[in-house]
Design a protein around this motif. Structure first.
Motif, PDB file in Angstrom:
ATOM      1  N   VAL A 130      -4.409   6.802  -1.567  1.00 56.98           N
ATOM      2  CA  VAL A 130      -3.802   5.531  -1.197  1.00 56.98           C
ATOM      3  C   VAL A 130      -3.998   4.580  -2.363  1.00 56.98           C
ATOM      4  O   VAL A 130      -5.095   4.487  -2.924  1.00 56.98           O
ATOM      5  N   THR A 131      -2.923   3.883  -2.722  1.00 54.29           N
ATOM      6  CA  THR A 131      -2.989   2.939  -3.831  1.00 54.29           C
ATOM      7  C   THR A 131      -2.488   1.571  -3.385  1.00 54.29           C
ATOM      8  O   THR A 131      -1.723   1.455  -2.442  1.00 54.29           O
ATOM      9  N   ARG A 132      -2.957   0.557  -4.070  1.00 51.91           N
ATOM     10  CA  ARG A 132      -2.427  -0.802  -3.918  1.00 51.91           C
ATOM     11  C   ARG A 132      -1.599  -1.049  -5.173  1.00 51.91           C
ATOM     12  O   ARG A 132      -2.079  -0.848  -6.281  1.00 51.91           O
ATOM     13  N   GLN A 133      -0.376  -1.484  -4.991  1.00 47.66           N
ATOM     14  CA  GLN A 133       0.536  -1.623  -6.111  1.00 47.66           C
ATOM     15  C   GLN A 133       0.726  -3.071  -6.527  1.00 47.66           C
ATOM     16  O   GLN A 133       0.710  -3.977  -5.690  1.00 47.66           O
ATOM     17  N   SER A 134       0.925  -3.231  -7.812  1.00 49.30           N
ATOM     18  CA  SER A 134       1.368  -4.492  -8.399  1.00 49.30           C
ATOM     19  C   SER A 134       2.626  -4.176  -9.180  1.00 49.30           C
ATOM     20  O   SER A 134       2.672  -3.168  -9.896  1.00 49.30           O
ATOM     21  N   SER A 135       3.636  -4.989  -9.058  1.00 51.01           N
ATOM     22  CA  SER A 135       4.889  -4.773  -9.776  1.00 51.01           C
ATOM     23  C   SER A 135       5.094  -5.919 -10.767  1.00 51.01           C
ATOM     24  O   SER A 135       4.766  -7.054 -10.483  1.00 51.01           O
ATOM     25  N   TYR A 136       5.682  -5.573 -11.902  1.00 58.13           N
ATOM     26  CA  TYR A 136       5.919  -6.549 -12.955  1.00 58.13           C
ATOM     27  C   TYR A 136       7.359  -6.438 -13.437  1.00 58.13           C
ATOM     28  O   TYR A 136       7.897  -5.344 -13.569  1.00 58.13           O
ATOM     29  N   GLU A 137       7.941  -7.564 -13.698  1.00 57.82           N
ATOM     30  CA  GLU A 137       9.316  -7.598 -14.196  1.00 57.82           C
ATOM     31  C   GLU A 137       9.336  -7.175 -15.655  1.00 57.82           C
ATOM     32  O   GLU A 137       8.466  -7.575 -16.443  1.00 57.82           O
ATOM     33  N   VAL A 138      10.309  -6.367 -16.021  1.00 55.30           N
ATOM     34  CA  VAL A 138      10.477  -5.945 -17.409  1.00 55.30           C
ATOM     35  C   VAL A 138      11.464  -6.894 -18.060  1.00 55.30           C
ATOM     36  O   VAL A 138      12.581  -7.089 -17.575  1.00 55.30           O
ATOM     37  N   ARG A 139      11.017  -7.491 -19.134  1.00 54.11           N
ATOM     38  CA  ARG A 139      11.880  -8.431 -19.858  1.00 54.11           C
ATOM     39  C   ARG A 139      12.249  -7.809 -21.187  1.00 54.11           C
ATOM     40  O   ARG A 139      11.407  -7.348 -21.928  1.00 54.11           O
ATOM     41  N   LEU A 145       5.089  13.114  -2.488  1.00 51.89           N
ATOM     42  CA  LEU A 145       5.571  12.237  -1.422  1.00 51.89           C
ATOM     43  C   LEU A 145       4.855  10.902  -1.534  1.00 51.89           C
ATOM     44  O   LEU A 145       3.632  10.862  -1.699  1.00 51.89           O
ATOM     45  N   ALA A 146       5.612   9.808  -1.448  1.00 49.20           N
ATOM     46  CA  ALA A 146       5.030   8.466  -1.444  1.00 49.20           C
ATOM     47  C   ALA A 146       5.631   7.698  -0.273  1.00 49.20           C
ATOM     48  O   ALA A 146       6.849   7.584  -0.168  1.00 49.20           O
ATOM     49  N   ILE A 147       4.768   7.207   0.610  1.00 49.29           N
ATOM     50  CA  ILE A 147       5.218   6.376   1.722  1.00 49.29           C
ATOM     51  C   ILE A 147       4.518   5.029   1.591  1.00 49.29           C
ATOM     52  O   ILE A 147       3.290   4.969   1.536  1.00 49.29           O
ATOM     53  N   SER A 148       5.321   3.960   1.548  1.00 46.40           N
ATOM     54  CA  SER A 148       4.782   2.616   1.330  1.00 46.40           C
ATOM     55  C   SER A 148       4.744   1.812   2.619  1.00 46.40           C
ATOM     56  O   SER A 148       5.587   1.994   3.512  1.00 46.40           O
ATOM     57  N   TYR A 149       3.763   0.926   2.675  1.00 47.05           N
ATOM     58  CA  TYR A 149       3.505   0.073   3.838  1.00 47.05           C
ATOM     59  C   TYR A 149       3.175  -1.334   3.334  1.00 47.05           C
ATOM     60  O   TYR A 149       2.657  -1.498   2.236  1.00 47.05           O
ATOM     61  N   PRO A 150       3.419  -2.344   4.160  1.00 48.74           N
ATOM     62  CA  PRO A 150       3.122  -3.706   3.712  1.00 48.74           C
ATOM     63  C   PRO A 150       1.625  -3.987   3.582  1.00 48.74           C
ATOM     64  O   PRO A 150       1.224  -4.820   2.772  1.00 48.74           O
ATOM     65  N   ILE A 184       0.864  -1.181   0.000  1.00 48.06           N
ATOM     66  CA  ILE A 184       0.000   0.000   0.000  1.00 48.06           C
ATOM     67  C   ILE A 184       0.905   1.237   0.000  1.00 48.06           C
ATOM     68  O   ILE A 184       1.892   1.282   0.736  1.00 48.06           O
ATOM     69  N   THR A 185       0.580   2.218  -0.835  1.00 48.18           N
ATOM     70  CA  THR A 185       1.333   3.470  -0.838  1.00 48.18           C
ATOM     71  C   THR A 185       0.372   4.633  -0.662  1.00 48.18           C
ATOM     72  O   THR A 185      -0.653   4.709  -1.340  1.00 48.18           O
ATOM     73  N   ARG A 186       0.717   5.517   0.260  1.00 45.41           N
ATOM     74  CA  ARG A 186      -0.047   6.753   0.473  1.00 45.41           C
ATOM     75  C   ARG A 186       0.758   7.899  -0.115  1.00 45.41           C
ATOM     76  O   ARG A 186       1.929   8.082   0.208  1.00 45.41           O
ATOM     77  N   TYR A 187       0.114   8.633  -1.009  1.00 47.96           N
ATOM     78  CA  TYR A 187       0.737   9.761  -1.681  1.00 47.96           C
ATOM     79  C   TYR A 187       0.229  11.071  -1.103  1.00 47.96           C
ATOM     80  O   TYR A 187      -0.944  11.182  -0.740  1.00 47.96           O
TER      81      TYR A 187
END
Length: 113
Positions: free
Chosen positions: A101-110, A60-65, A2-5
């Protein structure tokens, strides 16, 4: 994750840009990095924007688990102290601060090849 901006939409007072960013680095970042449960703090300065987009000199972006960690951070002492310090920062800024507040998904760049 979770990230709060905090989106600072507006303009820094002319001639106060260095003071504004120094204040952020010296007085606010040390507090933001103490938010309970935070895993990362990112402070971004706008370099350019699309034509017609509003000015956002600071992001500002602060991330949390998870949401529970975010809730703890919103109630911690460092957050309340940072809100007091931010009042002083706003004497150098005309605009509005938006939070999201956002929920993030990360993807590998190939790379092809």
């Amino acid at each position: 994750m979770i990230t709060r901006y905090a989106e600072f939409v507006g303009a820094i007072h002319a001639g106060r840009e260095n003071d504004f960013y120094a204040f952020v680095e010296e007085r606010l970042v040390p507090l933001w990095t103490k938010f309970e449960g935070a895993t990362a703090v990112s402070v971004s300065r706008e370099v350019s924007r699309d034509e017609g987009a509003p000015s956002m000199p600071l992001l500002l972006a602060i991330s949390y688990p998870d949401e529970a960690a975010l809730e703890r951070a919103m109630a911690c002492d460092a957050r309340f102290r940072s809100r007091e310090e931010t009042r002083a920062l706003l004497t150098m800024f005309d605009g509005t601060i938006f939070h999201r507040v956002t929920r993030q998904s990360s993807y590998e760049v190939r790379k092809a090849g």
